[in-house]
Every structure is written in C-alpha cells, then in structure tokens.
Write an enzyme that holds these catalytic residues in place. Structure first.
Site, PDB file in Angstrom:
ATOM      1  N   HIS A  39       0.812  -0.902  -0.177  1.00 51.29           N
ATOM      2  CA  HIS A  39       0.033   0.134   0.246  1.00 51.29           C
ATOM      3  C   HIS A  39       0.800   1.196  -0.265  1.00 51.29           C
ATOM      4  CE1 HIS A  39      -3.991   2.363   1.696  1.00 51.29           C
ATOM      5  NE2 HIS A  39      -2.434   2.913   1.861  1.00 51.29           N
ATOM      6  N   GLU A  40       2.117   1.661   1.115  1.00 48.23           N
ATOM      7  CA  GLU A  40       2.593   2.741   1.126  1.00 48.23           C
ATOM      8  C   GLU A  40       3.389   2.371  -0.239  1.00 48.23           C
ATOM      9  OE1 GLU A  40       1.531   4.481   2.686  1.00 48.23           O
ATOM     10  OE2 GLU A  40       0.717   3.491   4.842  1.00 48.23           O
ATOM     11  N   HIS A  59       1.824   4.536  -3.042  1.00 46.10           N
ATOM     12  CA  HIS A  59       1.766   5.934  -2.699  1.00 46.10           C
ATOM     13  C   HIS A  59       3.527   6.864  -3.233  1.00 46.10           C
ATOM     14  CE1 HIS A  59      -1.841   6.761  -0.562  1.00 46.10           C
ATOM     15  NE2 HIS A  59      -1.075   6.229   0.744  1.00 46.10           N
TER      16      HIS A  59
END
Ligand code: ZN
Length: 730
Positions: free
Chosen positions: A518-519, A522
């Site tokens: 997920h990160e 980003h």
C-alpha cells in the site's frame, strides 16, 4: 517553490497519505510537507551558515544533508525560511506590471524553496527521529507555522493578482494544466476567506479563532475521558485474555502506579481486544460503556454543547463564503464535488452492510445458544462471539502464513511489479553515496527500464525504533516538476517492522505485507508524476488512497506468489488453498466493519448538511441512527462526542466518507485488470493506469482522469463483490 502546495495540503488535500485507515488518529495523517531542492542547473552554492537552509548539493540534482541534521539549527532555519517566503510572495504581490500567469501563478511556485527544504528536515524529526528536545522546539514552532500560513492567505494584494489571472482574458488561452493550477491556487485562497472584505472578513477571522479553540477543547475533553476511566481487573477476571492482552494490562497498571493489578485503559487499542476475548460479560459491558461514553458523561468534560457550537460556527462561515452549508464548501474541490454524491454512494452501500450484520448476528446467536449462554447478542458481545465464529469458520494460522512472507522478498516483489507495470528499475545506491538520517535507511535509484533515464530516489526506513512514530507512511522530500528544469523525485517509505536476528529473514504478517505494498503505491504515485508545476502534485483527499489501495492487489497475483511468496526454508510458493483461506477470511465480519464505519460517515455528512440552529447532539445522533435503521447490536465507530476526526479539527469534517469513495474506485479499477486479457499484467490497461491514474496527479480533474482510464465512471458493484456483499463474478 511550493508555498501553495504546502498551503493546500494543510487544508484539504494531501500529497501522500500517512495514516491510511479510518481508525487511526487523524492527527497522524498530517503529511510532513514535501520539499524541493535547488535547480539542478544552478552553480555550486557557497556553504550556508545554517545547514538546514542550505541548498541541497551532491548527486541526483542535490539531496538533503540528512547525515548532518543539527536540532539547534531548526528554529532559526524555520524562522528565516518563513520570512524569506513571505518576502518573496510580497515581491510578487507588489509588482507594478499587470498580473499574468507567469509573473504571479508560476512565480508563486518558486517563492518558498527555503521553507520547503527546512520542512523536509522538520518532517524527519517529527516522524522518524523525534526526541523530547525536538518536541520542545516543535511546541514553539507550531503556532509560528500556523501564523505563517494565515499571513499568506491574508495577503490581499497577492490574492487580487491571483484573481486577476483566474478571471482574466489570458486564462482562456492557457493549457489545461495551467488553468487547473490557476484554479487550485485561486480556490485555496477564495475558499479560505480571501474574497471577503470589511466586517465579513473580520467575522471570518473571529470564527476561525473560535473554532480553533473549541476544537482543541473537544480533543482535550476526549483525552481526559480516555485517561479518566480505567477498568481494574483482579487475577480471576483475566479469563479468556491472551498473553499479549494480559501483559498490556500489566503495563497499563504499572504506568498508573498500581503494578500489583491489571488495567484496561479507555482507548480503542485496549477496548477492542478486551471485548474480543474476555469471558466476563459484565466487564465487557463496563468497558464498552466507558469507551462509547467518552465526552458524554454530563460533567465538565462533556462535548455535546461543543458539537452544537462548532457546527453553528462552521455553518455561519460557509454561508459567509456563499455556500449553503459546511459540507458543500468542504467537498467542492474533492472528487465527489457535492455532499449529495458522497451521501448517495454511502446510502447505496448501506443496505447491503446492515443486511450482512443480520447474518453475522444470527451466526453469533447460534453460537451463544449452543453454549447455553442464555443471552441476546448486545453490542458488548459482538466482538466476543464474532471471534468464536471466526475461529470455527476461518481459523487461519498466522504463523503458517508468515513463513511465506519474508520482508526482503516482498520488497523484491514490489520492485518486480514496479518494473512490469511502471517500467521502473530499482538499483541500490552505494552505501554512503546519498546521506541518510539513520543507518537502517537504505536508498535505491529509480530509472526507466528502457531508456535508463533517471526517475528518482526511493528511501526506505523499515524498522521500528524509539522516537519513530507508529504505523507506516509514505512521503516525498522533493516532488516532480519540469517547468523550471526537471527535478529528480525523492520519495520515501517508512514502516515499523521488528528487526530479525542477524542472518535470519524478517517474517511479517499478511496485513503488514499488504500495508507494505500500500505505502509503496503512494511512493510510485510520487515517482511516476509527470506534472510541470509542483502544486499539481497535491493529492485530492477522497482520491489519493486509490493508487495505494490498488497496488495492494498485485500481492496475490500468480507472478508474485510463485516468485516471491515462498517459504523461508523450503522455497516453496505459498499453497493456493492458504491464499484462498486468507481471502475468504478477509471478508469475515465485513458487515460489522462496513456498518460501524458507514454509520459514522453518514452521521458526519448529516451533521454538516443540517441547519445547526438548536441542535442537540444526543437527539440528532439517536434520530439519525433510527432513520437509518441502524442495527442495535453495534454502535457507530466514532460516536458524536468522541468523533475527533470531525470535531477536533476540520480536514476530515464532511470528509470521513472519503475512505469508502477510494475503496469504490480501487475495487472498480481492479476489475479493469481482471477483465483484461493479460489480467493484472495486461500491457494496455497498465499503460492507462500509469497515464491516467498515476502520472497525471492533480493536473486533471480526478473524475475525468478516471473516465479516461475506465471508459466510464466507477460503480459500486465491484465494491459489493469485493466485500462479499454480493456473489463474486464467475
Ligand atoms: Zn494510504
């Protein structure tokens, strides 16, 4: 370069998101501002007296001097940097030439270079290297930084020029991204009172001042009720609790000065496991009541009156600016654009969520009946019996799963996905070539896989340590831009994994593996940017989780499973049955999760679209839940008197729906890959993904960008399938 970017991100949008769950403390989502470096074509600068202010030197167009950070320099550096950008903005404001896009909007993009560099260091101290000494400096700087932002917004000469560009003839001839930049800049000022004059302007400022005080009071009252109510346990009352919960209870009691006892604190992280495991129903009820009564105890810490006051002031301020209510003002520059769009989405999902609650309650009641418990499931029973159902239906051995999740292999898996989908190549930077702020931090060079062209750097700070905030987050020290020469993106990922023994692989949980991906989503969003102006990198709050949530999907693709999710001893890929079990378990208790979240999100939007005159929060909450047909076996995730996301500050107010909004988009976008011939590695869909959902950042209206990716708007169907509310596609 980015007064406006940091200004905007402090208001409604974020560049990259730190805390990514609706449960986390909203304060933790404030992004460390990203910072730019000097123009790579500039000549070598003379060494500055204060290193934190100095231009970034070295390879890659200059990199932060993270190895030479000196806390004593922070306060003077920040003060000088803020003074420098205010002076630069004043020069722009006071020009004699008529306002143009170039001499005003573009000039503003470059007005805060010092400030952005200092912010990069400030962010490291805040999140990665905090100390008591730093927090003292932070306490002193916080009001000065807040004052800096309001000074910028109150520069009426500057706003007059921005408005002249936005409303002028030149605007029509600008490129679409230049028009959007101009609108973003204009909107940041206009939606924060810049269009007001005279008495209205004064009233606006007075409201802001009052709101800041009331919101702080709301947060303090809530904290006082978290600290003021403790459930003390005797040894017999520990039954059912796992060792980890017992040792936390020992620690809590020790902290409270009674080391011979056990304490359950009045916080989510204490309440949740206690309600899941304690066999004492009366104690569960006690803990539940304490938790859901925070701010609602009819004493001096009661938040009910504050809610009415906060809502009234927000409503008055929105009307000053020409909006019908606070929600209209808040949502207008987000992807949803209107409160109705957000509300309609939530109401479309709601019936399926509460229907699933009925099924979950029936399953739990059957377990209770079979045990001869002679109870009807109450809110303090939900977690306890759902855990029993989970164990019976989906018992996953998390230790077994972990053996296939090696931290290093997962990082290789992320690099593989970045190569296949983004055409990026990650190469480790030689130790010492790029300064880092801790020996654990490693740096990779990111290049285009075909052309070899430099894209950026990726800093990884993987392990927990004292002074580092909890959770996982992504940030960028320098965003992409080209209008003034191409700048190398400096992106970072940060997590809190426990270090393994020397030579042993670090094994992590399934949830942590997903968060890792997920990160990284980003970070890829920052790295793939192709925007010309730095302000166009800002994220839109209800849209900026799409990219990261989407990237999580690649973890269960066959190519990742076969190559990277392999047993740490045997090298065998994780068995398909185990993956299927993980996926089935993921939707367990989704009725509870979606309903408790949506009840809060709907309440938030109702509060901010209702005339607040004479509002009584308790009556409003009860009537709203009744009208929604809220199941009585559970409570909204955050009740009004402790809904700090929306009442301790403003950025989530009328914005709590955003988590669902992003989930809908991620589920729908994911099906674009499932439908494609090449699945998750389909070249054509991947190209569209990179071009329209990643690289474009905020240079285009997100709704328009999404349509270019998908050929249509997102619908909720994929989300309903994803959460198991309707059957999956064949
Ligand atoms: Zn996120």
């Amino acid at each position: 370069m980015l007064t406006l970017r940091t200004l905007i991100s402090s208001l409604a949008v974020t560049l990259a998101v730190a805390a990514c769950s609706p449960a986390e403390d909203p304060a933790a989502t404030t992004e460390p501002a990203t910072a730019p470096a000097e123009d790579s074509t500039a000549s070598e600068p003379a060494p500055a007296a204060n290193l934190l202010l100095a231009e970034w030197t070295g390879p890659y167009g200059g990199v932060p001097a993270f190895d030479q950070m000196n806390l004593a320099e922070l306060e003077p550096a920040m003060d000088t940097a803020m003074a420098n950008s205010l002076a630069a903005l004043d020069v722009i404001a006071k020009q004699s030439e008529a306002a143009t896009f170039a001499n005003t909007i573009v000039a503003m993009e470059g007005a805060s270079e010092d400030f952005n560099r200092v912010q990069a260091y400030y962010g490291i101290w805040t999140s990665n290297l905090s100390t008591p000494e730093f927090r003292e400096v932070q306490q002193k700087l916080a009001p000065r930084i807040a004052n800096y932002y309001s000074t910028v917004r109150q520069n009426s000469e500057l706003f007059a020029r921005i408005r002249a560009v936005y409303e002028g003839e030149e605007f029509k001839a600008l490129q679409p991204d230049q028009q959007r930049l101009t609108w973003l800049v204009y909107d940041t000022f206009a939606s924060n009172g810049a269009t007001l004059e005279g008495a209205e302007k004064e009233r606006y400022a007075a409201i802001n001042q009052q709101l800041a005080e009331l919101q702080t009071l709301f947060a303090n009252n809530m904290l006082a009720d978290e600290e003021g109510y403790v459930t003390w346990l005797t040894e017999e009352q520990l039954s059912g609790l796992p060792d980890s919960v017992i040792s936390a209870a020992v620690q809590a009691a020790t902290d409270l000065g009674q080391p011979e006892k056990w304490a359950i604190k009045n916080t989510r992280s204490s309440m949740d496991p206690f309600l899941t495991y304690s066999t004492h129903r009366d104690l569960r009820e006690n803990v539940w009541r304490n938790y859901y009564s925070r701010g609602n105890n009819a004493d001096e810490k009661d938040n009910n009156a504050l809610i009415a006051q906060i809502l009234a002031l927000r409503d008055e301020r929105a009307k000053l600016l020409g909006y019908n209510n606070f929600a209209e003002w808040q949502v207008q520059n987000r992807m949803a654009k209107t409160p109705e769009a957000a509300m309609n989405l939530m109401l479309a999902v709601w019936p399926a969520a509460i229907a699933r609650v009925d099924e979950e309650v029936a399953d739990m009641q059957a377990v209770a009946d079979a045990e001869g418990a002679a109870i009807t499931i109450a809110p303090w029973d939900y977690r306890y019996y759902s855990e029993k159902v989970r164990k019976a239906k989906f018992d996953l051995d998390s230790d077994e799963v972990k053996q296939y999740l090696q931290l290093d292999k997962l990082r290789d898996a992320m690099f593989f996905v970045a190569g296949e989908i983004f055409n990026f190549n990650f190469t480790p930077v030689a130790e010492g070539a790029v300064p880092v702020f801790h020996p654990d931090v490693k740096v990779w060079e990111v290049t285009n896989r075909d052309s070899g062209e430099l894209v950026g750097l990726w800093y990884l700070d993987p392990f927990a340590r004292a002074g580092k905030r909890s959770g996982a987050w992504a940030t960028a020290y320098r965003p992409h831009e080209t209008h003034n020469g191409k700048r190398t993106v400096l992106s970072s990922n940060n997590s809190n994994f426990s270090k393994g023994a020397p030579g042993e692989p670090v094994l992590i949980s399934w949830d942590d593996a997903r968060t890792y991906f997920h990160e990284f989503g980003h970070a890829l969003h920052a790295l793939s940017s192709n925007v010309a102006y730095p302000t166009l990198n800002i994220g839109v709050r209800d849209y900026t989780e799409l990219q990261s949530q989407l990237l999580e999907r690649w973890i269960t693709t066959d190519k990742v499973i076969d190559q990277y999710l392999v047993h740490y001893q045997t090298g065998e890929p994780i068995p398909a049955e185990l993956v299927a079990k993980i996926q089935a378990a993921a939707n367990f208790n989704e009725g509870f999760d979606t309903t408790e979240y949506l009840a809060s999100a709907l309440m938030d939007m109702k509060y901010h679209t209702t005339d607040p005159a004479g509002l009584d929060a308790q009556v409003f909450e009860r009537d709203t839940l009744t009208a929604l047909n809220m199941p009585e076996e559970l409570m909204m995730r955050h009740r009004s008197t402790h809904f700090s996301h929306i009442f301790s500050g403003e950025s989530y107010a009328a914005g709590y729906y955003g988590y669902l909004w992003a989930d809908v988009l991620a589920a729908d976008a994911s099906e674009a890959f499932e439908e494609a011939a090449g699945g998750f590695y389909d070249k054509e869909v991947a190209d569209k993904l990179v071009n329209y959902l990643f690289a474009v950042r905020n240079a285009m209206d997100p709704a328009e960008a999404y349509r270019l990716f998908r050929g249509r708007d997102a619908t909720i169907d994929a989300l309903l399938r994803d959460r198991g509310f309707v059957p999956a596609k064949e």
